[in-house]
Design a protein around this motif. Structure first.
Motif, PDB file in Angstrom:
ATOM      1  N   THR A   1       0.821  -1.220   0.000  1.00 36.62           N
ATOM      2  CA  THR A   1       0.000   0.000   0.000  1.00 36.62           C
ATOM      3  C   THR A   1       0.855   1.271   0.000  1.00 36.62           C
ATOM      4  O   THR A   1       0.310   2.378   0.044  1.00 36.62           O
ATOM      5  CB  THR A   1      -0.926   0.013   1.226  1.00 36.62           C
ATOM      6  N   LEU A   2       2.173   1.129  -0.035  1.00 35.64           N
ATOM      7  CA  LEU A   2       3.079   2.276  -0.095  1.00 35.64           C
ATOM      8  C   LEU A   2       3.766   2.334  -1.446  1.00 35.64           C
ATOM      9  O   LEU A   2       4.056   1.305  -2.056  1.00 35.64           O
ATOM     10  CB  LEU A   2       4.145   2.176   1.004  1.00 35.64           C
ATOM     11  N   THR A   3       4.019   3.538  -1.916  1.00 34.75           N
ATOM     12  CA  THR A   3       4.754   3.708  -3.169  1.00 34.75           C
ATOM     13  C   THR A   3       6.214   3.317  -2.961  1.00 34.75           C
ATOM     14  O   THR A   3       6.682   3.114  -1.825  1.00 34.75           O
ATOM     15  CB  THR A   3       4.701   5.159  -3.645  1.00 34.75           C
ATOM     16  N   ALA A   4       6.957   3.245  -4.065  1.00 35.23           N
ATOM     17  CA  ALA A   4       8.394   2.960  -3.979  1.00 35.23           C
ATOM     18  C   ALA A   4       9.078   3.981  -3.071  1.00 35.23           C
ATOM     19  O   ALA A   4       9.873   3.619  -2.197  1.00 35.23           O
ATOM     20  CB  ALA A   4       9.006   2.981  -5.375  1.00 35.23           C
ATOM     21  N   TYR A   5       8.749   5.252  -3.287  1.00 39.69           N
ATOM     22  CA  TYR A   5       9.329   6.310  -2.455  1.00 39.69           C
ATOM     23  C   TYR A   5       9.002   6.083  -0.984  1.00 39.69           C
ATOM     24  O   TYR A   5       9.887   6.159  -0.115  1.00 39.69           O
ATOM     25  CB  TYR A   5       8.794   7.670  -2.916  1.00 39.69           C
ATOM     26  N   GLU A   6       7.747   5.771  -0.687  1.00 43.13           N
ATOM     27  CA  GLU A   6       7.316   5.632   0.702  1.00 43.13           C
ATOM     28  C   GLU A   6       7.933   4.406   1.363  1.00 43.13           C
ATOM     29  O   GLU A   6       8.253   4.428   2.555  1.00 43.13           O
ATOM     30  CB  GLU A   6       5.792   5.569   0.762  1.00 43.13           C
ATOM     31  N   ASN A   7       8.105   3.306   0.601  1.00 42.35           N
ATOM     32  CA  ASN A   7       8.741   2.123   1.147  1.00 42.35           C
ATOM     33  C   ASN A   7      10.161   2.420   1.621  1.00 42.35           C
ATOM     34  O   ASN A   7      10.610   1.870   2.638  1.00 42.35           O
ATOM     35  CB  ASN A   7       8.774   0.997   0.104  1.00 42.35           C
ATOM     36  N   ILE A   8      10.852   3.274   0.905  1.00 43.72           N
ATOM     37  CA  ILE A   8      12.220   3.636   1.281  1.00 43.72           C
ATOM     38  C   ILE A   8      12.216   4.687   2.383  1.00 43.72           C
ATOM     39  O   ILE A   8      13.023   4.648   3.312  1.00 43.72           O
ATOM     40  CB  ILE A   8      12.989   4.144   0.047  1.00 43.72           C
ATOM     41  N   ALA A   9      11.284   5.632   2.293  1.00 41.27           N
ATOM     42  CA  ALA A   9      11.227   6.734   3.258  1.00 41.27           C
ATOM     43  C   ALA A   9      10.973   6.237   4.676  1.00 41.27           C
ATOM     44  O   ALA A   9      11.460   6.828   5.641  1.00 41.27           O
ATOM     45  CB  ALA A   9      10.144   7.733   2.851  1.00 41.27           C
ATOM     46  N   VAL A  10      10.225   5.131   4.815  1.00 41.56           N
ATOM     47  CA  VAL A  10       9.954   4.581   6.148  1.00 41.56           C
ATOM     48  C   VAL A  10      11.263   4.296   6.875  1.00 41.56           C
ATOM     49  O   VAL A  10      11.413   4.609   8.064  1.00 41.56           O
ATOM     50  CB  VAL A  10       9.104   3.292   6.029  1.00 41.56           C
TER      51      VAL A  10
ATOM     52  N   GLY B   1      18.410  12.794   9.149  1.00 48.16           N
ATOM     53  CA  GLY B   1      18.855  13.520   7.959  1.00 48.16           C
ATOM     54  C   GLY B   1      17.709  13.853   7.038  1.00 48.16           C
ATOM     55  O   GLY B   1      16.529  13.624   7.344  1.00 48.16           O
ATOM     56  N   SER B   2      18.051  14.404   5.886  1.00 47.27           N
ATOM     57  CA  SER B   2      17.050  14.799   4.907  1.00 47.27           C
ATOM     58  C   SER B   2      16.472  13.568   4.217  1.00 47.27           C
ATOM     59  O   SER B   2      17.171  12.880   3.475  1.00 47.27           O
ATOM     60  CB  SER B   2      17.680  15.728   3.861  1.00 47.27           C
ATOM     61  N   VAL B   3      15.187  13.287   4.473  1.00 47.24           N
ATOM     62  CA  VAL B   3      14.575  12.088   3.922  1.00 47.24           C
ATOM     63  C   VAL B   3      14.443  12.188   2.409  1.00 47.24           C
ATOM     64  O   VAL B   3      14.868  11.295   1.669  1.00 47.24           O
ATOM     65  CB  VAL B   3      13.200  11.837   4.576  1.00 47.24           C
ATOM     66  N   ARG B   4      13.867  13.281   1.906  1.00 49.44           N
ATOM     67  CA  ARG B   4      13.603  13.378   0.470  1.00 49.44           C
ATOM     68  C   ARG B   4      14.874  13.290  -0.362  1.00 49.44           C
ATOM     69  O   ARG B   4      14.930  12.540  -1.336  1.00 49.44           O
ATOM     70  CB  ARG B   4      12.860  14.676   0.142  1.00 49.44           C
ATOM     71  N   SER B   5      15.899  14.012   0.013  1.00 51.98           N
ATOM     72  CA  SER B   5      17.115  14.002  -0.797  1.00 51.98           C
ATOM     73  C   SER B   5      17.765  12.630  -0.788  1.00 51.98           C
ATOM     74  O   SER B   5      18.279  12.162  -1.809  1.00 51.98           O
ATOM     75  CB  SER B   5      18.105  15.056  -0.292  1.00 51.98           C
ATOM     76  N   ARG B   6      17.714  11.930   0.353  1.00 52.98           N
ATOM     77  CA  ARG B   6      18.329  10.606   0.443  1.00 52.98           C
ATOM     78  C   ARG B   6      17.533   9.574  -0.345  1.00 52.98           C
ATOM     79  O   ARG B   6      18.107   8.725  -1.037  1.00 52.98           O
ATOM     80  CB  ARG B   6      18.472  10.197   1.905  1.00 52.98           C
ATOM     81  N   VAL B   7      16.208   9.627  -0.255  1.00 55.26           N
ATOM     82  CA  VAL B   7      15.394   8.677  -1.010  1.00 55.26           C
ATOM     83  C   VAL B   7      15.543   8.927  -2.507  1.00 55.26           C
ATOM     84  O   VAL B   7      15.715   7.989  -3.294  1.00 55.26           O
ATOM     85  CB  VAL B   7      13.916   8.758  -0.584  1.00 55.26           C
ATOM     86  N   ASP B   8      15.493  10.189  -2.911  1.00 53.74           N
ATOM     87  CA  ASP B   8      15.680  10.506  -4.332  1.00 53.74           C
ATOM     88  C   ASP B   8      17.035  10.015  -4.823  1.00 53.74           C
ATOM     89  O   ASP B   8      17.161   9.485  -5.941  1.00 53.74           O
ATOM     90  CB  ASP B   8      15.566  12.017  -4.561  1.00 53.74           C
ATOM     91  N   ALA B   9      18.061  10.154  -3.993  1.00 56.36           N
ATOM     92  CA  ALA B   9      19.415   9.760  -4.389  1.00 56.36           C
ATOM     93  C   ALA B   9      19.522   8.253  -4.601  1.00 56.36           C
ATOM     94  O   ALA B   9      20.114   7.793  -5.587  1.00 56.36           O
ATOM     95  CB  ALA B   9      20.430  10.222  -3.345  1.00 56.36           C
ATOM     96  N   VAL B  10      18.945   7.456  -3.680  1.00 59.60           N
ATOM     97  CA  VAL B  10      19.085   6.006  -3.841  1.00 59.60           C
ATOM     98  C   VAL B  10      18.190   5.478  -4.963  1.00 59.60           C
ATOM     99  O   VAL B  10      18.555   4.515  -5.651  1.00 59.60           O
ATOM    100  CB  VAL B  10      18.822   5.241  -2.520  1.00 59.60           C
ATOM    101  N   LEU B  11      17.037   6.092  -5.190  1.00 65.05           N
ATOM    102  CA  LEU B  11      16.216   5.697  -6.339  1.00 65.05           C
ATOM    103  C   LEU B  11      16.966   5.954  -7.644  1.00 65.05           C
ATOM    104  O   LEU B  11      16.937   5.125  -8.562  1.00 65.05           O
ATOM    105  CB  LEU B  11      14.880   6.438  -6.331  1.00 65.05           C
ATOM    106  N   ALA B  12      17.654   7.086  -7.708  1.00 64.95           N
ATOM    107  CA  ALA B  12      18.464   7.367  -8.901  1.00 64.95           C
ATOM    108  C   ALA B  12      19.614   6.384  -9.018  1.00 64.95           C
ATOM    109  O   ALA B  12      19.953   5.923 -10.118  1.00 64.95           O
ATOM    110  CB  ALA B  12      18.988   8.802  -8.841  1.00 64.95           C
ATOM    111  N   GLU B  13      20.188   6.020  -7.884  1.00 65.01           N
ATOM    112  CA  GLU B  13      21.338   5.107  -7.884  1.00 65.01           C
ATOM    113  C   GLU B  13      20.972   3.738  -8.447  1.00 65.01           C
ATOM    114  O   GLU B  13      21.787   3.088  -9.105  1.00 65.01           O
ATOM    115  CB  GLU B  13      21.876   4.965  -6.455  1.00 65.01           C
TER     116      GLU B  13
END
Length: 255
Positions: A119-128, A135-147
């Motif tokens: 029930t969570l998006t890819a972003y939300e699964n990582i953000a949890v 630290g900064s959640v959005r920048s870290r999640v965006d970074a690993v998704l790009a990675e």
């Protein structure tokens, strides 16, 4: 740093790494389940040193102790006796709070089944997980998704992703705390060959970034070809420990 070399028509990857630093050490580690006549010794006086920047593939039949090895390395199971250190910190003897802190700061797991919350998006699964580590959640999640090559899939739910994409999300989730040690239990077991290759390519590249080590447990003998080092286990013992100077590029592995 890597250099590609062609041998017998196949692409190989030669590892050129500075003198390796020790990342994890197991000394005289034993793990016994049960007691008396029904006791099962999963690890027997096990000694192992893992270097930073090393892709270690662990092979062995069912019951050889492979998963137990991952679990004691990750603090999921406490050894019956012996000592373990990760990134210079003693693992044995830590209480639950100390183990949680070590896992947040130094290591992560990737499993055969992706364990994503549907029930969570890819972003939300990582953000949890990112929210637990500060630290900064959005920048870290965006970074690993790009990675992991999924920057455009952040808002998709697991059911909207292929199996390979779901495993990449699981790897991104494991990377969000920037672990030094990544423990992988059959990460391609639920994937077809082409998708498995893409995941192995990602893991092969990741293990040499930021002085990270990857320990990959598998039944698949073919995957050993991509490793810097291959460990074969039987009945809780190491029966073979081989360093490979020219591991095969994961894109070329076949089974």
């Amino acid at each position: 740093m890597f250099h590609a070399a062609s041998r017998t028509g196949r692409e190989h990857r030669t590892t050129t790494v500075p003198a390796a630093s020790t990342l994890a050490v197991l000394h005289a580690v034993s793990k016994t389940f049960g007691s008396g006549d029904t006791a099962v010794r999963a690890l027997a006086a096990f000694d192992l040193t893992i270097a930073a920047g090393e892709l270690l593939v662990v092979l062995g039949p069912s019951g050889s102790g492979k998963t137990t090895l991952l679990n004691v390395l990750g603090g999921i199971e406490a050894p019956t006796c012996g000592a373990i250190s990760i990134d210079g910190r003693a693992l044995t003897g830590l209480d639950a709070k100390g183990l949680s802190a070590l896992r947040r700061e130094s290591l992560s797991f990737v499993y055969q089944f992706f364990n994503l919350v549907p029930t969570l998006t890819a972003y939300e699964n990582i953000a949890v997980l990112a929210e637990l580590t500060g630290g900064s959640v959005r920048s870290r999640v965006d970074a690993v998704l790009a990675e992991v090559g999924l920057a455009d899939c952040a808002n998709r739910f697991p059911a909207q992703l292929s199996g390979g994409q779901q495993q990449r999300v699981a790897i991104a989730r494991a990377l969000v705390n920037r672990p030094r040690l990544l423990l992988c239990d059959e990460p391609t077991g639920a994937l077809d060959l082409d998708t498995g290759r893409s995941v192995l390519t990602l893991l092969q590249d990741l293990c040499h970034r930021d002085d990270r080590a990857v320990v990959l447990v598998t039944h698949n003998q073919a995957i050993a070809a991509i490793a810097d080092r291959v460990l074969r286990m039987c009945s809780g013992h190491i029966v073979e420990d081989v360093h490979q100077t020219t591991p095969l590029a994961a894109s070329e592995v076949s089974w």
